[in-house]
Design a protein around this motif. Sequence first.
Motif, PDB file in Angstrom:
ATOM      1  N   GLN A   4       0.838  -1.192   0.000  1.00 40.97           N
ATOM      2  CA  GLN A   4       0.000   0.000   0.000  1.00 40.97           C
ATOM      3  C   GLN A   4       0.878   1.249   0.000  1.00 40.97           C
ATOM      4  OE1 GLN A   4      -2.983   0.064   3.008  1.00 40.97           O
ATOM      5  NE2 GLN A   4      -3.807   2.005   2.365  1.00 40.97           N
ATOM      6  N   LYS A   5       0.486   2.222  -0.811  1.00 42.38           N
ATOM      7  CA  LYS A   5       1.226   3.473  -0.909  1.00 42.38           C
ATOM      8  C   LYS A   5       1.118   4.256   0.394  1.00 42.38           C
ATOM      9  CE  LYS A   5       1.498   7.556  -3.911  1.00 42.38           C
ATOM     10  NZ  LYS A   5       2.691   8.030  -3.323  1.00 42.38           N
ATOM     11  N   LEU A   6       2.242   4.816   0.799  1.00 45.63           N
ATOM     12  CA  LEU A   6       2.274   5.628   2.009  1.00 45.63           C
ATOM     13  C   LEU A   6       1.791   7.030   1.694  1.00 45.63           C
ATOM     14  CD1 LEU A   6       5.718   4.330   3.195  1.00 45.63           C
ATOM     15  CD2 LEU A   6       3.534   3.821   4.250  1.00 45.63           C
ATOM     16  N   LYS A   7       1.044   7.610   2.610  1.00 49.85           N
ATOM     17  CA  LYS A   7       0.448   8.922   2.387  1.00 49.85           C
ATOM     18  C   LYS A   7       1.492  10.037   2.382  1.00 49.85           C
ATOM     19  CE  LYS A   7      -3.648  11.487   3.795  1.00 49.85           C
ATOM     20  NZ  LYS A   7      -4.825  11.452   4.654  1.00 49.85           N
ATOM     21  N   PHE A   8       2.428  10.013   3.333  1.00 54.12           N
ATOM     22  CA  PHE A   8       3.444  11.061   3.447  1.00 54.12           C
ATOM     23  C   PHE A   8       4.835  10.443   3.485  1.00 54.12           C
ATOM     24  CE2 PHE A   8      -0.343  12.989   5.311  1.00 54.12           C
ATOM     25  CZ  PHE A   8      -0.408  14.168   4.569  1.00 54.12           C
ATOM     26  N   LYS A   9       5.800  11.212   3.025  1.00 57.62           N
ATOM     27  CA  LYS A   9       7.205  10.780   3.070  1.00 57.62           C
ATOM     28  C   LYS A   9       7.734  10.866   4.507  1.00 57.62           C
ATOM     29  CE  LYS A   9      11.295  10.014   1.068  1.00 57.62           C
ATOM     30  NZ  LYS A   9      11.640   8.744   0.517  1.00 57.62           N
ATOM     31  N   ARG A  10       7.577  12.049   5.131  1.00 60.75           N
ATOM     32  CA  ARG A  10       8.109  12.269   6.480  1.00 60.75           C
ATOM     33  C   ARG A  10       7.096  13.005   7.342  1.00 60.75           C
ATOM     34  NH1 ARG A  10      13.418  11.292   6.721  1.00 60.75           N
ATOM     35  NH2 ARG A  10      14.566  11.278   4.782  1.00 60.75           N
ATOM     36  N   ILE A  11       7.009  12.565   8.591  1.00 59.06           N
ATOM     37  CA  ILE A  11       6.232  13.310   9.576  1.00 59.06           C
ATOM     38  C   ILE A  11       7.057  13.395  10.857  1.00 59.06           C
ATOM     39  CG2 ILE A  11       3.987  12.685   8.604  1.00 59.06           C
ATOM     40  CD1 ILE A  11       4.450  11.238  11.786  1.00 59.06           C
ATOM     41  N   MET A  12       6.670  14.319  11.727  1.00 55.36           N
ATOM     42  CA  MET A  12       7.365  14.529  12.991  1.00 55.36           C
ATOM     43  C   MET A  12       6.352  14.475  14.128  1.00 55.36           C
ATOM     44  SD  MET A  12       9.515  17.931  14.184  1.00 55.36           S
ATOM     45  CE  MET A  12      11.021  17.590  13.292  1.00 55.36           C
ATOM     46  N   LEU A  13       6.672  13.686  15.150  1.00 50.68           N
ATOM     47  CA  LEU A  13       5.867  13.633  16.376  1.00 50.68           C
ATOM     48  C   LEU A  13       6.670  14.295  17.480  1.00 50.68           C
ATOM     49  CD1 LEU A  13       4.759   9.872  16.401  1.00 50.68           C
ATOM     50  CD2 LEU A  13       3.422  11.839  15.655  1.00 50.68           C
ATOM     51  N   ILE A  14       6.043  15.238  18.192  1.00 57.60           N
ATOM     52  CA  ILE A  14       6.695  15.906  19.316  1.00 57.60           C
ATOM     53  C   ILE A  14       5.807  15.740  20.543  1.00 57.60           C
ATOM     54  CG2 ILE A  14       7.699  18.041  20.193  1.00 57.60           C
ATOM     55  CD1 ILE A  14       7.686  19.062  17.243  1.00 57.60           C
ATOM     56  N   ASP A  15       6.279  14.949  21.497  1.00 56.82           N
ATOM     57  CA  ASP A  15       5.503  14.670  22.709  1.00 56.82           C
ATOM     58  C   ASP A  15       6.463  14.170  23.781  1.00 56.82           C
ATOM     59  OD1 ASP A  15       3.693  13.663  24.676  1.00 56.82           O
ATOM     60  OD2 ASP A  15       2.208  13.280  23.107  1.00 56.82           O
ATOM     61  N   ASP A  16       6.361  14.705  24.981  1.00 60.10           N
ATOM     62  CA  ASP A  16       7.252  14.267  26.052  1.00 60.10           C
ATOM     63  C   ASP A  16       6.867  12.900  26.614  1.00 60.10           C
ATOM     64  OD1 ASP A  16       4.951  15.682  27.144  1.00 60.10           O
ATOM     65  OD2 ASP A  16       5.892  15.423  29.092  1.00 60.10           O
ATOM     66  N   ASN A  17       5.688  12.413  26.289  1.00 60.49           N
ATOM     67  CA  ASN A  17       5.215  11.127  26.787  1.00 60.49           C
ATOM     68  C   ASN A  17       5.632  10.018  25.809  1.00 60.49           C
ATOM     69  OD1 ASN A  17       3.600   8.808  27.313  1.00 60.49           O
ATOM     70  ND2 ASN A  17       2.136  10.089  28.426  1.00 60.49           N
ATOM     71  N   THR A  18       6.586   9.196  26.224  1.00 59.47           N
ATOM     72  CA  THR A  18       7.110   8.163  25.323  1.00 59.47           C
ATOM     73  C   THR A  18       6.048   7.115  24.962  1.00 59.47           C
ATOM     74  OG1 THR A  18       8.014   6.972  27.221  1.00 59.47           O
ATOM     75  CG2 THR A  18       9.506   8.432  26.035  1.00 59.47           C
ATOM     76  N   ILE A  19       5.097   6.883  25.844  1.00 58.19           N
ATOM     77  CA  ILE A  19       4.022   5.934  25.536  1.00 58.19           C
ATOM     78  C   ILE A  19       3.138   6.496  24.427  1.00 58.19           C
ATOM     79  CG2 ILE A  19       1.963   4.786  26.455  1.00 58.19           C
ATOM     80  CD1 ILE A  19       3.509   4.610  29.152  1.00 58.19           C
ATOM     81  N   ASP A  20       2.793   7.778  24.515  1.00 64.80           N
ATOM     82  CA  ASP A  20       2.004   8.410  23.450  1.00 64.80           C
ATOM     83  C   ASP A  20       2.756   8.385  22.124  1.00 64.80           C
ATOM     84  OD1 ASP A  20      -0.150   8.898  25.099  1.00 64.80           O
ATOM     85  OD2 ASP A  20       0.296  11.032  25.388  1.00 64.80           O
ATOM     86  N   LEU A  21       4.070   8.651  22.171  1.00 65.11           N
ATOM     87  CA  LEU A  21       4.879   8.590  20.948  1.00 65.11           C
ATOM     88  C   LEU A  21       4.806   7.196  20.331  1.00 65.11           C
ATOM     89  CD1 LEU A  21       8.157  10.535  21.850  1.00 65.11           C
ATOM     90  CD2 LEU A  21       6.457  11.198  20.142  1.00 65.11           C
ATOM     91  N   TYR A  22       4.980   6.201  21.158  1.00 61.82           N
ATOM     92  CA  TYR A  22       4.977   4.816  20.681  1.00 61.82           C
ATOM     93  C   TYR A  22       3.628   4.443  20.071  1.00 61.82           C
ATOM     94  CZ  TYR A  22       5.066  -0.271  20.701  1.00 61.82           C
ATOM     95  OH  TYR A  22       4.960  -1.586  20.339  1.00 61.82           O
TER      96      TYR A  22
END
Length: 135
Positions: A4-22
């Motif tokens: 399946q084709k990916l929608k975006f090449k790159r995205i960035m997640l910024i969150d101090d909560n490592t569980i939310d990041l995961y």
Amino acid sequence: MLKQKLKFKRIMLIDDNTIDLYITARLMAKCNFAEHINQYNSAQKALEFLRENQNNCNVLPQIIFLDIYMPQMSGFEFMIEYDKLSLDLKKYCKVYILSSSIDEDDIKTANDDINVVAFQVKTITAQFLDSIPFY
């Protein structure tokens, strides 16, 4: 089997909560949302990356998902500094605020920022990711 084709090449997640990041990164991978998901648990480090690479669209994220409440630098403080970055970067990178806050002042502040596309209450869903247009 077709990949399946990916929608975006790159995205960035910024969150101090490592569980939310995961959890967010796993959902995005499952939904084929992005080829590269850069995760930052510090708004300052993410901002440093953007400053250093603001003239290189090959490494910039098309979408930035930003938490509001973080130590050292909040999401709103990040956005003040983000506004000082190049116009080309701000045209290329679209910022979405992700927060567990339902405070009306937070929502208004996010929605009043010309660099913020939308405010989304955590946790995100596959339907929310599907609703994000390709830029």
